[in-house]
Design a protein around this motif. Structure first.
Motif, PDB file in Angstrom:
ATOM      1  N   THR A 136      39.329  52.678  46.207  1.00  0.00           N
ATOM      2  CA  THR A 136      40.003  52.754  47.275  1.00  0.00           C
ATOM      3  C   THR A 136      40.073  53.978  47.830  1.00  0.00           C
ATOM      4  O   THR A 136      40.227  54.967  47.711  1.00  0.00           O
ATOM      5  CB  THR A 136      41.658  51.985  47.112  1.00  0.00           C
ATOM      6  N   ASP A 180      41.354  49.627  58.226  1.00  0.00           N
ATOM      7  CA  ASP A 180      40.145  49.330  58.790  1.00  0.00           C
ATOM      8  C   ASP A 180      38.972  49.387  58.072  1.00  0.00           C
ATOM      9  O   ASP A 180      38.013  48.498  58.213  1.00  0.00           O
ATOM     10  CB  ASP A 180      39.854  50.003  60.250  1.00  0.00           C
ATOM     11  N   ARG A 181      39.001  49.977  56.767  1.00  0.00           N
ATOM     12  CA  ARG A 181      37.863  50.034  55.986  1.00  0.00           C
ATOM     13  C   ARG A 181      38.403  49.935  54.565  1.00  0.00           C
ATOM     14  O   ARG A 181      37.375  50.137  53.582  1.00  0.00           O
ATOM     15  CB  ARG A 181      37.135  51.228  56.212  1.00  0.00           C
ATOM     16  N   ASP A 182      39.410  49.524  54.213  1.00  0.00           N
ATOM     17  CA  ASP A 182      39.778  49.314  52.803  1.00  0.00           C
ATOM     18  C   ASP A 182      40.240  48.222  52.463  1.00  0.00           C
ATOM     19  O   ASP A 182      41.262  47.771  53.255  1.00  0.00           O
ATOM     20  CB  ASP A 182      40.720  50.700  52.448  1.00  0.00           C
ATOM     21  N   GLU A 183      39.873  47.431  51.412  1.00  0.00           N
ATOM     22  CA  GLU A 183      40.312  46.087  51.161  1.00  0.00           C
ATOM     23  C   GLU A 183      41.600  46.020  50.763  1.00  0.00           C
ATOM     24  O   GLU A 183      42.472  45.172  50.810  1.00  0.00           O
ATOM     25  CB  GLU A 183      39.418  45.332  50.347  1.00  0.00           C
ATOM     26  N   MET A 184      41.823  46.920  49.883  1.00  0.00           N
ATOM     27  CA  MET A 184      43.137  47.044  48.976  1.00  0.00           C
ATOM     28  C   MET A 184      44.467  47.188  50.127  1.00  0.00           C
ATOM     29  O   MET A 184      45.241  46.620  49.994  1.00  0.00           O
ATOM     30  CB  MET A 184      43.005  48.192  47.950  1.00  0.00           C
ATOM     31  N   TYR A 222      47.500  44.517  61.176  1.00  0.00           N
ATOM     32  CA  TYR A 222      47.437  44.412  59.941  1.00  0.00           C
ATOM     33  C   TYR A 222      48.595  43.756  59.207  1.00  0.00           C
ATOM     34  O   TYR A 222      48.667  43.360  58.180  1.00  0.00           O
ATOM     35  CB  TYR A 222      46.955  45.673  59.091  1.00  0.00           C
ATOM     36  N   GLU A 279      41.363  47.937  39.482  1.00  0.00           N
ATOM     37  CA  GLU A 279      41.016  47.487  40.698  1.00  0.00           C
ATOM     38  C   GLU A 279      39.801  48.361  41.139  1.00  0.00           C
ATOM     39  O   GLU A 279      39.331  49.126  40.630  1.00  0.00           O
ATOM     40  CB  GLU A 279      41.992  47.843  41.715  1.00  0.00           C
ATOM     41  N   LYS A 280      39.302  47.649  42.297  1.00  0.00           N
ATOM     42  CA  LYS A 280      38.041  48.511  43.018  1.00  0.00           C
ATOM     43  C   LYS A 280      38.591  49.778  43.535  1.00  0.00           C
ATOM     44  O   LYS A 280      39.689  50.035  43.727  1.00  0.00           O
ATOM     45  CB  LYS A 280      37.433  47.481  44.159  1.00  0.00           C
ATOM     46  N   ARG A 298      44.187  46.758  53.457  1.00  0.00           N
ATOM     47  CA  ARG A 298      44.544  45.368  53.996  1.00  0.00           C
ATOM     48  C   ARG A 298      45.225  44.567  53.379  1.00  0.00           C
ATOM     49  O   ARG A 298      46.127  43.663  53.780  1.00  0.00           O
ATOM     50  CB  ARG A 298      43.320  44.774  54.614  1.00  0.00           C
ATOM     51  N   ALA A 299      45.097  44.225  52.111  1.00  0.00           N
ATOM     52  CA  ALA A 299      45.939  43.332  51.237  1.00  0.00           C
ATOM     53  C   ALA A 299      47.053  43.286  50.902  1.00  0.00           C
ATOM     54  O   ALA A 299      48.240  42.507  50.985  1.00  0.00           O
ATOM     55  CB  ALA A 299      45.126  43.008  49.774  1.00  0.00           C
ATOM     56  N   GLU A 346      48.820  42.744  54.435  1.00  0.00           N
ATOM     57  CA  GLU A 346      48.866  41.106  54.623  1.00  0.00           C
ATOM     58  C   GLU A 346      50.072  40.633  53.872  1.00  0.00           C
ATOM     59  O   GLU A 346      50.727  39.785  54.349  1.00  0.00           O
ATOM     60  CB  GLU A 346      47.707  40.610  54.082  1.00  0.00           C
TER      61      GLU A 346
END
Length: 330
Positions: free
Chosen positions: A173, A215-219, A265, A170-171, A221-222, A225
């Motif tokens: 984090t 607020d700043r991390d895509e992982m 979130y 993964e990217k 938030r995913a 979600e």
């Protein structure tokens, strides 16, 4: 004067409250785990202790209680009630009831008889009752049986995200720095091997770290979600199976992840799905201790017509709106 006892027995704590018929809280008691699935003797001891503390604080005896309502985590199936009925009966209350803690969460969160409650604390659960009094529970039995999330699982997801980022799956984090600090390691390699060598598991407190970086991390938030979508899916299943699509009711949000985290979130993804299922429903965050629902159910079962003053008194004494609480996976 008539007196009631309400018990909220969860996986981490048990809260007992005693009120009079106006909803004024006269005494409360707190003890440990009240979930029999984590130990019958342990739950029995803690529930008794919390109740005795509440009665003592109120200056009352067991015989003074008109009705005692036990809202207990793990009271999900007939196999559970076969254990809980004799356990609670042995406590000696003349009139009492036993329900799952989801039921008292719903009763605490809405003044209607019908509605849906979503719980997301250490685990997840969903329960609903329609206007005809038909009930349904969806979830509450863990990942293998269809659930996703709750603090325990979210902590694992946060830990996995760090490991997968370190491995290159993964990217990178922002969770990495927070989890390393929380776990007491200087780098992911040492943490990876340390957890394996020592048989460690991700502690539930890792779940709160998802909110800190969302607020700043895509992982992060995913993950959150997905939690929202899964909860919305459970609520939608209840709504459809109970044929509540055209009804007006409240979807009560309860548990640490929904009431003590940053809801932006998770909650919008719940709302999107439940509004598709029942356009006239409303989301409401539980702002009372679930034990208030146990008291209200006790009054209902005792044949009392619950007046507005009762709700007002409970809101004054058992509100959790303004309380600065630490993250506890209840």
């Amino acid at each position: 004067m008539t007196y009631y006892l309400g018990i909220d027995g969860g996986g981490s704590k048990t809260l007992a409250v005693v009120s009079d018929g106006t909803g004024r809280i006269l005494g409360r008691g707190i003890s440990g785990c009240g979930n029999h699935q984590l130990g019958v003797e342990l739950a029995d001891r803690n529930i008794r202790e919390a109740a005795e503390m509440a009665l003592a604080a109120a200056g009352l005896k067991q015989d003074d209680i008109a009705y005692a309502m036990f809202g207990l985590a793990g009271a999900d199936r007939e196999a559970d009630f076969q254990i809980l009925r004799p356990m609670v009966a042995a406590m000696g209350y003349a009139k009492y009831g036993i329900v799952c803690d989801t039921v008292i969460g719903l009763r605490a969160g809405t003044r209607q008889s019908d509605g849906v409650v979503l719980i997301c604390g250490s685990g997840t659960n969903c329960y609903g009752m329609n206007a005809a009094g038909e009930e349904l529970q969806v979830g509450g039995f863990g990942y293998e049986f269809g659930d996703f999330g709750g603090g325990t699982e979210l902590a694992k997801e946060a830990f996995r995200a760090v490991i997968r980022a370190w491995e290159g799956r993964e990217k990178p984090t922002a969770l990495t720095e927070l989890i390393l600090n929380a776990a007491g390691y200087d780098n992911v390699s040492d943490m990876f091997h340390g957890f394996l060598d020592e048989g460690k598991r991700a502690p539930h407190t890792f779940a709160k770290l998802l909110f800190q970086v969302a607020d700043r991390d895509e992982m992060a938030r995913a993950i959150l979600e997905r939690q929202g979508r899964e909860l919305g899916c459970a609520a939608s299943a209840v709504i459809h199976k109970l044929k509540m699509e055209a009804d007006t009711f409240e979807v009560v949000l309860a548990g640490s992840i929904l009431t003590r985290g940053d809801g932006q979130y998770v909650v919008p993804f719940i709302e999107r799905q439940v509004k598709e299922a029942a356009p006239d429903c409303r989301l409401r965050t539980l702002d009372l201790e679930p034990a208030a629902g146990a008291l209200l159910l006790a009054m209902d079962r005792d044949g009392m017509n619950v007046a507005a003053m009762v709700y007002e008194n409970l809101e004054n004494d058992l509100s959790v709106k303004e309380r600065n609480v630490e993250w506890v996976m209840d």
